[in-house]
Design a protein around this motif. Sequence first.
Motif, PDB file in Angstrom:
ATOM      1  N   LEU A 179      15.702  33.604  76.505  1.00  0.00           N
ATOM      2  CA  LEU A 179      16.698  32.626  76.095  1.00  0.00           C
ATOM      3  C   LEU A 179      16.410  32.201  74.664  1.00  0.00           C
ATOM      4  CD1 LEU A 179      16.854  30.520  79.370  1.00  0.00           C
ATOM      5  CD2 LEU A 179      18.644  32.014  78.483  1.00  0.00           C
ATOM      6  N   ALA A 180      17.475  31.943  73.919  1.00  0.00           N
ATOM      7  CA  ALA A 180      17.362  31.695  72.478  1.00  0.00           C
ATOM      8  C   ALA A 180      17.608  30.227  72.155  1.00  0.00           C
ATOM      9  CB  ALA A 180      18.347  32.574  71.713  1.00  0.00           C
ATOM     10  N   SER A 181      16.884  29.733  71.150  1.00  0.00           N
ATOM     11  CA  SER A 181      17.065  28.381  70.629  1.00  0.00           C
ATOM     12  C   SER A 181      17.055  28.460  69.104  1.00  0.00           C
ATOM     13  CB  SER A 181      15.953  27.436  71.108  1.00  0.00           C
ATOM     14  OG  SER A 181      15.893  27.402  72.526  1.00  0.00           O
ATOM     15  N   LYS A 192      10.616  36.859  70.378  1.00  0.00           N
ATOM     16  CA  LYS A 192      11.089  37.160  69.031  1.00  0.00           C
ATOM     17  C   LYS A 192      11.306  35.860  68.267  1.00  0.00           C
ATOM     18  CE  LYS A 192      14.047  40.472  68.523  1.00  0.00           C
ATOM     19  NZ  LYS A 192      15.295  41.299  68.485  1.00  0.00           N
ATOM     20  N   ILE A 193      11.020  35.901  66.964  1.00  0.00           N
ATOM     21  CA  ILE A 193      11.326  34.790  66.064  1.00  0.00           C
ATOM     22  C   ILE A 193      12.076  35.364  64.869  1.00  0.00           C
ATOM     23  CG2 ILE A 193      10.398  33.031  64.512  1.00  0.00           C
ATOM     24  CD1 ILE A 193       8.116  32.594  66.397  1.00  0.00           C
ATOM     25  N   GLU A 194      13.271  34.873  64.634  1.00  0.00           N
ATOM     26  CA  GLU A 194      14.101  35.340  63.521  1.00  0.00           C
ATOM     27  C   GLU A 194      14.305  34.199  62.537  1.00  0.00           C
ATOM     28  OE1 GLU A 194      16.865  38.595  65.944  1.00  0.00           O
ATOM     29  OE2 GLU A 194      17.693  36.653  65.341  1.00  0.00           O
ATOM     30  N   VAL A 244       6.135  23.990  60.946  1.00  0.00           N
ATOM     31  CA  VAL A 244       7.514  23.821  61.411  1.00  0.00           C
ATOM     32  C   VAL A 244       7.831  24.815  62.513  1.00  0.00           C
ATOM     33  CG1 VAL A 244       9.931  23.948  60.723  1.00  0.00           C
ATOM     34  CG2 VAL A 244       8.274  22.866  59.209  1.00  0.00           C
ATOM     35  N   THR A 245       7.331  26.040  62.386  1.00  0.00           N
ATOM     36  CA  THR A 245       7.561  27.054  63.412  1.00  0.00           C
ATOM     37  C   THR A 245       6.947  26.635  64.739  1.00  0.00           C
ATOM     38  OG1 THR A 245       7.614  28.808  61.736  1.00  0.00           O
ATOM     39  CG2 THR A 245       7.241  29.469  64.019  1.00  0.00           C
ATOM     40  N   ASP A 246       5.717  26.102  64.692  1.00  0.00           N
ATOM     41  CA  ASP A 246       5.063  25.626  65.921  1.00  0.00           C
ATOM     42  C   ASP A 246       5.883  24.516  66.577  1.00  0.00           C
ATOM     43  OD1 ASP A 246       3.043  27.420  65.531  1.00  0.00           O
ATOM     44  OD2 ASP A 246       1.667  25.974  64.626  1.00  0.00           O
ATOM     45  N   LEU A 247       6.415  23.609  65.755  1.00  0.00           N
ATOM     46  CA  LEU A 247       7.234  22.518  66.278  1.00  0.00           C
ATOM     47  C   LEU A 247       8.487  23.064  66.955  1.00  0.00           C
ATOM     48  CD1 LEU A 247       7.974  19.504  66.553  1.00  0.00           C
ATOM     49  CD2 LEU A 247       8.976  19.647  64.252  1.00  0.00           C
ATOM     50  N   VAL A 256      14.290  31.049  67.896  1.00  0.00           N
ATOM     51  CA  VAL A 256      13.127  31.327  68.733  1.00  0.00           C
ATOM     52  C   VAL A 256      13.624  31.846  70.074  1.00  0.00           C
ATOM     53  CG1 VAL A 256      11.061  30.385  69.818  1.00  0.00           C
ATOM     54  CG2 VAL A 256      11.806  29.507  67.590  1.00  0.00           C
ATOM     55  N   VAL A 257      13.158  33.036  70.467  1.00  0.00           N
ATOM     56  CA  VAL A 257      13.535  33.629  71.743  1.00  0.00           C
ATOM     57  C   VAL A 257      12.306  33.644  72.632  1.00  0.00           C
ATOM     58  CG1 VAL A 257      14.486  35.634  72.929  1.00  0.00           C
ATOM     59  CG2 VAL A 257      15.281  35.060  70.627  1.00  0.00           C
ATOM     60  N   LEU A 258      12.381  32.918  73.744  1.00  0.00           N
ATOM     61  CA  LEU A 258      11.272  32.838  74.697  1.00  0.00           C
ATOM     62  C   LEU A 258      11.670  33.546  75.977  1.00  0.00           C
ATOM     63  CD1 LEU A 258      10.127  29.123  74.264  1.00  0.00           C
ATOM     64  CD2 LEU A 258       9.268  31.157  73.110  1.00  0.00           C
TER      65      LEU A 258
END
Length: 335
Positions: free
Chosen positions: A242-244, A300-302, A313-316, A283-285
């Motif tokens: 799922l993507a956010s 995946k991270i785009e 910021v990415t971790d957040l 962010v796709v988890l």
Amino acid sequence: MANGAETGPGLILPQDTFAKLTPRPYLLAHLKHKTPVRPNGRQQNEFRQPTINTGSLTHSNGSAVVRVGDTAVVCGVRGEILLASDIPHPPSDDLDDQDLVEELGLVVANLELSTGCSPAHIPGNPPTSLAQSLSYRISSLLNDSHCINAADLCITYTQPKTEDDLPDEPPKEVTKAYWTLYIDILCLALDGNAFDAAWLAVTAALRDTTLPKAWWDPDRESILCSPVVDDSTSLRLSALPLASTFAVFTTASPLEKREEAQSWILADPDGFEEDICDETLTVVLSSVPSSDSGAETILKIEKTGGAFIGRDVTDLCVRQAAKRTSDLNTALDNR
């Protein structure tokens, strides 16, 4: 003008007019307010709650209608049979089952933006590359996630033993055909973050997909399908990615250093925010269905545009995406 004379009334414009005339100062004023809130009424890390309905299309093997805010997407999954004899270059025996789907193109996704879905897509306007870009991203994610079990798409036949076969040798099973899934996605209304809504519709439609019982008839030398609905089987999804998506709004100008600028991370940006934000992060988890652990892994991270998103910021965003993924899985289970 004489002293004490009354002045005329001040010019008062609706907020929508200010938003169109000066969009960046308008958004900045909301974010820098003593009680910061986005123009759409949401907090920085607040996502829009989705509405999910499945089984809406009666002539497809699986379907879903998803609405996220004012973004509405409908998705239909249609299964067609591909005979193994019609494949010009049959796959090798050592090909991994997960790679078989991508190698043979057994999952084909296509997204279209309906006319009038947004002010940018009205009759007379030239077509944009957005639909093509979204189709590519969805197809790539379907292949990278390996969410579809290749065994569910194979139609096999167990050959009867012959006199030349050894007594202890098991019957030989051959693949006579494959199911090809055509995933058609139509964006009915677009108010930002089309990818998240489209991918949620694809996920819901795949979870709703059932394929008829199919077998090889050696007498007719063709594939037959059972008309009995109870004989149909659901797809076994090995993963549920799922993507956010997040957008970055910054006060930086071409002459201003990054350290001197202010920035805000906006979850699930709407159309107004997307137009004035130059940097996005998706962010796709992925989580395993029916898993008691509830743990998600980063699939995946785009990232597109800008230079404000760093490791912190990415971790957040990943932590916020994990909560969003949990909420979406609950919405999918309760559809």
